[in-house]
Design a protein around this motif. Sequence first.
Motif, PDB file in Angstrom:
ATOM      1  N   GLN A 251     -20.759 -35.400  33.811  1.00 41.62           N
ATOM      2  CA  GLN A 251     -21.331 -36.468  33.015  1.00 41.62           C
ATOM      3  C   GLN A 251     -20.296 -37.509  32.599  1.00 41.62           C
ATOM      4  O   GLN A 251     -20.570 -38.357  31.761  1.00 41.62           O
TER       5      GLN A 251
ATOM      6  N   SER B 215     -21.926 -42.248  28.614  1.00 45.99           N
ATOM      7  CA  SER B 215     -22.700 -43.480  28.719  1.00 45.99           C
ATOM      8  C   SER B 215     -23.318 -43.906  27.388  1.00 45.99           C
ATOM      9  O   SER B 215     -24.043 -44.882  27.339  1.00 45.99           O
ATOM     10  N   SER B 216     -23.018 -43.147  26.325  1.00 42.70           N
ATOM     11  CA  SER B 216     -23.549 -43.516  25.015  1.00 42.70           C
ATOM     12  C   SER B 216     -22.560 -43.073  23.939  1.00 42.70           C
ATOM     13  O   SER B 216     -21.715 -42.209  24.178  1.00 42.70           O
TER      14      SER B 216
ATOM     15  N   GLU C 230     -22.650 -39.279  23.469  1.00 40.00           N
ATOM     16  CA  GLU C 230     -21.901 -38.532  24.483  1.00 40.00           C
ATOM     17  C   GLU C 230     -20.404 -38.654  24.239  1.00 40.00           C
ATOM     18  O   GLU C 230     -19.650 -37.709  24.460  1.00 40.00           O
ATOM     19  N   ASP C 231     -19.969 -39.825  23.785  1.00 42.39           N
ATOM     20  CA  ASP C 231     -18.563 -40.027  23.472  1.00 42.39           C
ATOM     21  C   ASP C 231     -18.121 -39.087  22.348  1.00 42.39           C
ATOM     22  O   ASP C 231     -17.065 -38.468  22.407  1.00 42.39           O
TER      23      ASP C 231
END
Length: 56
Positions: free
Chosen positions: A21, A25-26, A29-30
């Motif tokens: 992943q 992408s967000s 997620e970070d």
Amino acid sequence: MRSREEIKARVSELEATYDEQDPPSSPLEDEQEAVLLRAIEELEWVLEAREEPPEP
């Protein structure tokens, strides 16, 4: 308690999932990436501490 081999296998599994992943992408997620990396670092520290001989 899990053995060192079981813990290493689980960490490898988590790293593989993370790599699938990457890049995040967000923002969520970070944040999850940071939490996962901290957990891996803590596990490595604990495993190293367990391997050290006890102090007299």
